[in-house]
Design a protein around this motif. Structure first.
Motif, mmCIF file in Angstrom:
data_model
loop_
_atom_site.group_PDB
_atom_site.id
_atom_site.type_symbol
_atom_site.label_atom_id
_atom_site.label_comp_id
_atom_site.label_asym_id
_atom_site.label_seq_id
_atom_site.Cartn_x
_atom_site.Cartn_y
_atom_site.Cartn_z
ATOM 1 N N ASP A 21 2.279 3.222 3.120
ATOM 2 C CA ASP A 21 2.609 4.644 3.244
ATOM 3 C C ASP A 21 2.363 5.137 4.666
ATOM 4 N N GLU A 22 1.218 4.754 5.217
ATOM 5 C CA GLU A 22 0.885 5.184 6.575
ATOM 6 C C GLU A 22 1.830 4.576 7.594
ATOM 7 N N GLY A 23 2.260 3.353 7.312
ATOM 8 C CA GLY A 23 3.240 2.725 8.190
ATOM 9 C C GLY A 23 4.548 3.496 8.188
ATOM 10 N N LEU A 24 4.938 3.928 6.997
ATOM 11 C CA LEU A 24 6.179 4.702 6.870
ATOM 12 C C LEU A 24 6.043 6.064 7.560
ATOM 13 N N ALA A 25 4.824 6.603 7.533
ATOM 14 C CA ALA A 25 4.607 7.932 8.106
ATOM 15 C C ALA A 25 4.616 7.910 9.633
ATOM 16 N N ASP A 26 4.419 6.723 10.209
ATOM 17 C CA ASP A 26 4.400 6.626 11.675
ATOM 18 C C ASP A 26 5.775 7.004 12.236
ATOM 19 N N PRO A 27 5.787 7.888 13.228
ATOM 20 C CA PRO A 27 7.083 8.280 13.815
ATOM 21 C C PRO A 27 7.803 7.093 14.463
ATOM 22 N N ASP A 28 7.030 6.121 14.960
ATOM 23 C CA ASP A 28 7.633 4.918 15.532
ATOM 24 C C ASP A 28 7.667 3.829 14.454
ATOM 25 N N PRO A 29 8.844 3.549 13.885
ATOM 26 C CA PRO A 29 8.908 2.609 12.763
ATOM 27 C C PRO A 29 8.452 1.201 13.135
ATOM 28 N N TRP A 30 8.711 0.775 14.351
ATOM 29 C CA TRP A 30 8.265 -0.566 14.751
ATOM 30 C C TRP A 30 6.745 -0.645 14.772
ATOM 31 N N ARG A 31 6.118 0.407 15.332
ATOM 32 C CA ARG A 31 4.656 0.421 15.353
ATOM 33 C C ARG A 31 4.116 0.453 13.931
ATOM 34 N N GLY A 32 4.777 1.235 13.075
ATOM 35 C CA GLY A 32 4.378 1.281 11.677
ATOM 36 C C GLY A 32 4.513 -0.080 11.012
ATOM 37 N N PHE A 33 5.603 -0.750 11.291
ATOM 38 C CA PHE A 33 5.854 -2.080 10.734
ATOM 39 C C PHE A 33 4.772 -3.063 11.176
ATOM 40 N N CYS A 34 4.444 -3.029 12.453
ATOM 41 C CA CYS A 34 3.396 -3.922 12.969
ATOM 42 C C CYS A 34 2.054 -3.636 12.302
ATOM 43 N N SER A 35 1.739 -2.357 12.151
ATOM 44 C CA SER A 35 0.440 -2.020 11.562
ATOM 45 C C SER A 35 0.370 -2.506 10.123
ATOM 46 N N ARG A 40 -2.576 -4.958 9.108
ATOM 47 C CA ARG A 40 -3.592 -4.488 8.166
ATOM 48 C C ARG A 40 -3.541 -5.239 6.846
ATOM 49 N N ILE A 41 -2.334 -5.589 6.408
ATOM 50 C CA ILE A 41 -2.267 -6.338 5.146
ATOM 51 C C ILE A 41 -2.811 -7.748 5.332
ATOM 52 N N CYS A 42 -2.511 -8.355 6.461
ATOM 53 C CA CYS A 42 -3.084 -9.678 6.737
ATOM 54 C C CYS A 42 -4.609 -9.606 6.729
ATOM 55 N N GLU A 43 -5.138 -8.542 7.321
ATOM 56 C CA GLU A 43 -6.594 -8.412 7.360
ATOM 57 C C GLU A 43 -7.174 -8.193 5.965
ATOM 58 N N LEU A 44 -6.499 -7.352 5.184
ATOM 59 C CA LEU A 44 -6.939 -7.132 3.806
ATOM 60 C C LEU A 44 -7.051 -8.458 3.060
ATOM 61 N N HIS A 45 -6.016 -9.284 3.207
ATOM 62 C CA HIS A 45 -6.007 -10.563 2.509
ATOM 63 C C HIS A 45 -7.066 -11.507 3.051
ATOM 64 N N ALA A 46 -7.297 -11.435 4.353
ATOM 65 C CA ALA A 46 -8.294 -12.326 4.942
ATOM 66 C C ALA A 46 -9.697 -11.952 4.491
ATOM 67 N N ARG A 47 -9.932 -10.670 4.297
ATOM 68 C CA ARG A 47 -11.260 -10.224 3.871
ATOM 69 C C ARG A 47 -11.545 -10.588 2.427
ATOM 70 N N ASP A 48 -10.505 -10.770 1.662
ATOM 71 C CA ASP A 48 -10.687 -10.962 0.223
ATOM 72 C C ASP A 48 -9.884 -12.160 -0.280
ATOM 73 N N ARG A 49 -10.581 -13.260 -0.453
ATOM 74 C CA ARG A 49 -9.925 -14.493 -0.906
ATOM 75 C C ARG A 49 -9.198 -14.276 -2.221
ATOM 76 N N GLY A 50 -9.879 -13.602 -3.130
ATOM 77 C CA GLY A 50 -9.316 -13.428 -4.463
ATOM 78 C C GLY A 50 -8.061 -12.588 -4.461
ATOM 79 N N MET A 84 -5.137 -2.992 -4.247
ATOM 80 C CA MET A 84 -3.703 -2.737 -4.376
ATOM 81 C C MET A 84 -3.383 -1.349 -3.842
ATOM 82 N N ALA A 85 -4.263 -0.404 -4.181
ATOM 83 C CA ALA A 85 -4.078 0.959 -3.682
ATOM 84 C C ALA A 85 -4.169 0.969 -2.165
ATOM 85 N N ALA A 86 -5.093 0.169 -1.621
ATOM 86 C CA ALA A 86 -5.236 0.095 -0.165
ATOM 87 C C ALA A 86 -3.940 -0.409 0.457
ATOM 88 N N CYS A 87 -3.345 -1.413 -0.185
ATOM 89 C CA CYS A 87 -2.062 -1.936 0.303
ATOM 90 C C CYS A 87 -1.020 -0.833 0.344
#
Lengths: 189, 189
Positions: free
Chosen positions: A78-92, A96-106, A70-73
């Motif tokens: 937070d890092e997405g928000l910190a990106d000067p380019d909001p679209w790039r932040g949004f994509c990341s 990254r959240i999709c990957e987090l979920h894919a790595r951990d079924r539970g 949850m902290a990783a999420c």
DNA sequence: AGCGAAACGGACGGGGGCGTCCGTTAGCTT
DNA sequence: AAGCTAACGGACGCCCCCGTCCGTTTCGCT
């Protein structure tokens, strides 16, 4: 009240508590939330009673076990928000959240399912989603994100991402990555 | 060999067989493939033994029960191919198949999961997918579908669509519809 | 070192699903 | 209408999971 439980006085109890959490993280990640409590106890080399003493319900165990995820999420957002380019932040964030979920079924199940008793967990989720909403607003202003994007779309994507089952974790992560790329294309103005 | 099973001589057996299939379709649709065989027997008003006599394994029952759904899938694809505008046909396939899966929890699982013993079911699926590939090829030629679309993308979408869980079937269908619109945008050139 | 309390874990009873056996019922045949 | 046999379904034993009790072990304090 939880002070006693979170900080046992005896060393073996303290060790067991952390050890249980380590094992639970691993088991939940590979087997999903449906894994029996017994399996966690077995792999931790303890009796079922000890497991239940430390974590009376599976919800409590899962909540504690996924605190790091949850902290990783939150970090991702937070890092997405910190990106000067909001679209790039949004994509990341999506990637990254999709990957987090894919790595951990539970974690997917824990994130999607709202345990009735794990109040603070859903609270953190809502707070994180609110931050994503803010990021999405900025991305919209930048013109790269579609104006008709709504936060529910992201929830939808996360649920859908959870539907990507595959034999090996590696395949699952790869598929999830493709999926993230797909939805990003859909969200782009 | 299956002649005896598919065409029982006695009238009550014939009736029960069809009745079981009707009930199984309903139960699988609402509860998913994980529904206990007992539940189907209960709702059909028969004993477990009778159910098992007609369909020795859950795979066999599911294969028979979803034959109609499978046929519906094939119809959808056929009609998509028949559309003079291949892109419109391609879109309708995605929309309608997503909706089919959203309406029927069990069918998603049956479609995604490959039962080891339900050979002809996977065969029909492969055949249908091949037709979709053909349609996708035409849609690409028309220029509306992205050139880098691959058939695996569709499988991915179907899996992801299966991840959309919701309390009420109505909500699930609505969410699935939004999802279909989302991925169509992603697939458009 | 010895004691008290905290922690441990084997074992239990309950619940549910599975697949099968076998005594009973009821359809079809002549 | 009477018997034969297919079909039925209640009941059984098996396994797995759950949550808890209680006798035993071990830690930590004095």
């Amino acid at each position: 009240m939880t002070g006693r439980l979170t900080h046992p006085t005896r060393s073996d109890a303290r060790y067991n508590r952390e050890h249980i959490l380590d094992v639970a993280r691993e088991v939940f990640a590979t087997e999903g939330l449906t894994a029996p409590m017994r399996e966690i106890a077995r792999r931790a080399g303890i009796g079922p009673a000890t497991l239940y003493r430390h974590f009376p319900t599976k919800e409590l165990l899962a909540t504690e076990a996924f605190a790091a995820q949850m902290a990783a999420c939150e970090t991702v957002v937070d890092e997405g928000l910190a990106d000067p380019d909001p679209w790039r932040g949004f994509c990341s964030v999506i990637e990254r959240i999709c990957e987090l979920h894919a790595r951990d079924r539970g974690f997917t199940a824990a994130f999607t399912t709202s345990f009735p008793h794990a109040v603070d967990f859903t609270a953190r989720r809502e707070r994180t989603l609110a931050l994503v909403a803010k990021l999405a607003g900025e991305a919209k202003k930048s013109g790269r994100l579609r104006q008709d994007f709504v936060l529910d779309d992201l929830v939808l994507v996360l649920m859908a991402n959870g539907g990507i089952h595959a034999a090996s974790p590696a395949t699952r992560v790869a598929a999830s990555r493709r999926f993230a790329a797909l939805v990003i294309r859909a969200f782009e103005a």
